[in-house]
Design a protein around this motif. Structure first.
Motif, PDB file in Angstrom:
ATOM      1  N   LYS A  75      14.296 -30.345  11.702  1.00 38.60           N
ATOM      2  CA  LYS A  75      13.660 -31.133  10.728  1.00 38.60           C
ATOM      3  C   LYS A  75      12.268 -30.819  10.336  1.00 38.60           C
ATOM      4  O   LYS A  75      11.825 -29.860  11.079  1.00 38.60           O
ATOM      5  CB  LYS A  75      13.499 -32.524  11.381  1.00 38.60           C
ATOM      6  CG  LYS A  75      14.967 -33.344  11.707  1.00 38.60           C
ATOM      7  CD  LYS A  75      15.307 -34.311  10.735  1.00 38.60           C
ATOM      8  CE  LYS A  75      16.263 -35.258  11.312  1.00 38.60           C
ATOM      9  NZ  LYS A  75      17.301 -34.600  12.187  1.00 38.60           N
ATOM     10  N   GLN A 251       2.767 -34.608   5.774  1.00 36.61           N
ATOM     11  CA  GLN A 251       4.202 -34.759   5.703  1.00 36.61           C
ATOM     12  C   GLN A 251       4.832 -34.508   4.289  1.00 36.61           C
ATOM     13  O   GLN A 251       4.313 -35.138   3.364  1.00 36.61           O
ATOM     14  CB  GLN A 251       4.833 -35.857   6.303  1.00 36.61           C
ATOM     15  CG  GLN A 251       6.512 -35.986   6.513  1.00 36.61           C
ATOM     16  CD  GLN A 251       6.930 -34.921   7.239  1.00 36.61           C
ATOM     17  OE1 GLN A 251       7.183 -33.585   6.763  1.00 36.61           O
ATOM     18  NE2 GLN A 251       7.509 -35.129   8.374  1.00 36.61           N
ATOM     19  N   THR A 253       7.203 -35.326   1.155  1.00 36.15           N
ATOM     20  CA  THR A 253       7.720 -36.750   0.740  1.00 36.15           C
ATOM     21  C   THR A 253       9.132 -36.833   0.560  1.00 36.15           C
ATOM     22  O   THR A 253       9.768 -35.632   0.370  1.00 36.15           O
ATOM     23  CB  THR A 253       6.940 -37.160  -0.333  1.00 36.15           C
ATOM     24  OG1 THR A 253       7.281 -36.338  -1.463  1.00 36.15           O
ATOM     25  CG2 THR A 253       5.371 -37.370  -0.181  1.00 36.15           C
ATOM     26  N   GLU A 254       9.904 -37.894   0.400  1.00 28.84           N
ATOM     27  CA  GLU A 254      11.271 -37.946   0.445  1.00 28.84           C
ATOM     28  C   GLU A 254      11.389 -37.682  -1.206  1.00 28.84           C
ATOM     29  O   GLU A 254      12.579 -37.010  -1.344  1.00 28.84           O
ATOM     30  CB  GLU A 254      11.650 -39.351   0.620  1.00 28.84           C
ATOM     31  CG  GLU A 254      11.689 -39.778   2.211  1.00 28.84           C
ATOM     32  CD  GLU A 254      12.658 -40.786   2.454  1.00 28.84           C
ATOM     33  OE1 GLU A 254      13.568 -41.349   1.613  1.00 28.84           O
ATOM     34  OE2 GLU A 254      12.618 -41.357   3.490  1.00 28.84           O
ATOM     35  N   ASN A 276      17.619 -38.054   2.265  1.00 32.07           N
ATOM     36  CA  ASN A 276      16.168 -37.297   2.307  1.00 32.07           C
ATOM     37  C   ASN A 276      15.641 -37.675   3.667  1.00 32.07           C
ATOM     38  O   ASN A 276      15.153 -36.706   4.215  1.00 32.07           O
ATOM     39  CB  ASN A 276      15.264 -37.877   0.990  1.00 32.07           C
ATOM     40  CG  ASN A 276      15.879 -37.618  -0.239  1.00 32.07           C
ATOM     41  OD1 ASN A 276      16.589 -36.456  -0.266  1.00 32.07           O
ATOM     42  ND2 ASN A 276      15.665 -38.384  -1.245  1.00 32.07           N
ATOM     43  N   SER A 277      15.915 -38.821   4.265  1.00 34.19           N
ATOM     44  CA  SER A 277      15.273 -39.124   5.721  1.00 34.19           C
ATOM     45  C   SER A 277      15.679 -38.238   6.435  1.00 34.19           C
ATOM     46  O   SER A 277      15.241 -37.860   7.679  1.00 34.19           O
ATOM     47  CB  SER A 277      15.336 -40.542   5.887  1.00 34.19           C
ATOM     48  OG  SER A 277      16.917 -40.880   6.056  1.00 34.19           O
ATOM     49  N   GLU A 278      17.064 -37.595   6.433  1.00 34.04           N
ATOM     50  CA  GLU A 278      17.581 -36.717   7.335  1.00 34.04           C
ATOM     51  C   GLU A 278      17.043 -35.347   7.439  1.00 34.04           C
ATOM     52  O   GLU A 278      17.403 -34.826   8.485  1.00 34.04           O
ATOM     53  CB  GLU A 278      19.040 -36.460   6.830  1.00 34.04           C
ATOM     54  CG  GLU A 278      20.127 -37.458   6.936  1.00 34.04           C
ATOM     55  CD  GLU A 278      20.441 -37.909   8.484  1.00 34.04           C
ATOM     56  OE1 GLU A 278      20.778 -37.066   9.191  1.00 34.04           O
ATOM     57  OE2 GLU A 278      20.232 -39.357   8.503  1.00 34.04           O
ATOM     58  N   ILE A 280      13.614 -35.119   7.562  1.00 35.87           N
ATOM     59  CA  ILE A 280      12.066 -35.374   7.867  1.00 35.87           C
ATOM     60  C   ILE A 280      12.044 -36.044   9.458  1.00 35.87           C
ATOM     61  O   ILE A 280      12.861 -36.896   9.554  1.00 35.87           O
ATOM     62  CB  ILE A 280      11.757 -36.478   6.908  1.00 35.87           C
ATOM     63  CG1 ILE A 280      11.528 -35.628   5.373  1.00 35.87           C
ATOM     64  CG2 ILE A 280      10.180 -36.653   7.149  1.00 35.87           C
ATOM     65  CD1 ILE A 280      11.226 -36.627   4.305  1.00 35.87           C
ATOM     66  N   HIS A 281      11.117 -35.535   9.959  1.00 34.86           N
ATOM     67  CA  HIS A 281      10.813 -36.103  11.386  1.00 34.86           C
ATOM     68  C   HIS A 281       9.178 -36.235  11.275  1.00 34.86           C
ATOM     69  O   HIS A 281       8.401 -35.334  11.195  1.00 34.86           O
ATOM     70  CB  HIS A 281      11.155 -35.253  12.429  1.00 34.86           C
ATOM     71  CG  HIS A 281      10.800 -35.865  13.817  1.00 34.86           C
ATOM     72  ND1 HIS A 281      11.772 -36.664  14.539  1.00 34.86           N
ATOM     73  CD2 HIS A 281       9.632 -35.841  14.641  1.00 34.86           C
ATOM     74  CE1 HIS A 281      11.163 -36.934  15.578  1.00 34.86           C
ATOM     75  NE2 HIS A 281       9.990 -36.381  15.784  1.00 34.86           N
ATOM     76  N   ASN A 282       8.779 -37.752  11.317  1.00 31.79           N
ATOM     77  CA  ASN A 282       7.367 -38.067  11.744  1.00 31.79           C
ATOM     78  C   ASN A 282       6.959 -38.036  13.155  1.00 31.79           C
ATOM     79  O   ASN A 282       7.643 -38.820  13.884  1.00 31.79           O
ATOM     80  CB  ASN A 282       7.211 -39.117  10.954  1.00 31.79           C
ATOM     81  CG  ASN A 282       7.314 -38.960   9.517  1.00 31.79           C
ATOM     82  OD1 ASN A 282       6.845 -38.120   8.894  1.00 31.79           O
ATOM     83  ND2 ASN A 282       8.211 -40.041   8.913  1.00 31.79           N
TER      84      ASN A 282
END
Length: 283
Positions: A75, A251, A253-254, A276-278, A280-282
């Motif tokens: 990610k 980070q 952005t989506e 899109n969230s798949e 990204i890891h915050n």
């Protein structure tokens, strides 16, 4: 001390990482960060993430997203370079080709499939309204392979970062016909899901140290001179590059992920989009 293995291209973008290691900024915080150069670029780093050879990659946004869609279990944890990457379109110095338009239906040298040089050949083709189904490729692994392929006319053009290849243009090994900037922030920092699960606090601390360094990087005394010497660049070229390059501490952005996915889908480089969230890891 647990080790965090980081991979990236041996290019001037990544000097802040080396400074953090050389100045023991990671070590003083209890982190053992080991750097590995990947001259082969994005495709090689995606393989290394998949195999566990590295925990973290400083990698081209579009090449990483494409590989995640192909089941790379990693990610994005942050944007690294927020400005576009300027790709030079190069031919051999003695090539008969004088314009990008003349390269239609010729063969592009690429480091490997799924690499930045591969994906940007599609972006360039679309920019010039070529049929992307007609694109031809010669896999050359790295910059040295590209020099051989263009010199021997096994491929007719090669796309690579403008300033990295500038010394080859100055030495009249390559001739640059034009530039092709990416339509999005160029480099992200990606981490294996397994590493994020096992070492989230250490990875977060590593980013905090790196971000402190990149925030003040352009203000370091004689930084342009240091970059020029370390990466065999002319001082005026490095100064120009510094002016157009910005490091990010945020980070992705989506919306930015959406833009890259839309372009990959439009170019038929992916068959479907993911949420899109798949990607990204915050921390």
């Amino acid at each position: 001390m647990k080790t965090i293995k980081v991979g990236g291209v041996p290019e001037h973008f990544n000097l802040p990482w080396h400074l953090c290691i050389e100045e023991k900024l990671f070590e003083n915080a209890g982190l053992n960060v080991i750097w590995k150069d990947f001259p082969g670029g994005t495709g090689a780093m995606n393989r290394a993430l998949r195999s566990g050879e590295i925990d973290i990659a400083v990698i081209l946004t579009e090449g990483f997203l494409k590989d995640v869609i192909s089941s790379n279990e990693s990610k994005i944890i942050q944007t690294y370079i927020g400005s576009p990457l300027v790709w030079g379109i190069h031919v051999a110095a003695g090539s008969k080709y004088k314009s990008v338009e003349e390269l239609k239906n010729t063969k592009a040298a690429i480091s490997r499939k799924g690499s930045g040089s591969h994906l940007m050949a599609y972006v360039n083709a679309q920019n010039h309204e070529w049929d992307t189904d007609d694109l031809q490729f010669e896999i050359v692994n790295d910059l040295d392979g590209a020099i051989d392929a263009l010199t021997e006319d096994r491929a007719q053009y090669f796309m690579w970062e403008h300033f990295t290849t500038k010394p080859l243009v100055d030495k009249r090994i390559f001739r640059r016909l034009a530039d092709c900037p990416t339509p999005w922030p160029c480099f992200v920092i990606a981490a294996r899901n397994e590493s994020l699960k096992n070492e989230p606090a250490r990875i977060k601390k590593m980013l905090e140290i790196l971000n402190k360094e990149t925030k003040r990087f352009k203000e370091f005394p004689k930084i342009a001179e240091k970059l020029a010497e370390k990466y065999d660049q002319r001082l005026e070229d490095i100064q120009q590059w510094l002016e157009i390059t910005s490091w990010s501490q945020e980070q992705i952005t989506e919306e930015e992920v959406e833009k890259v996915q839309d372009k990959l889908l439009e170019l038929n480089l992916i068959s479907k989009k993911q949420a899109n969230s798949e990607f990204i890891h915050n921390l």
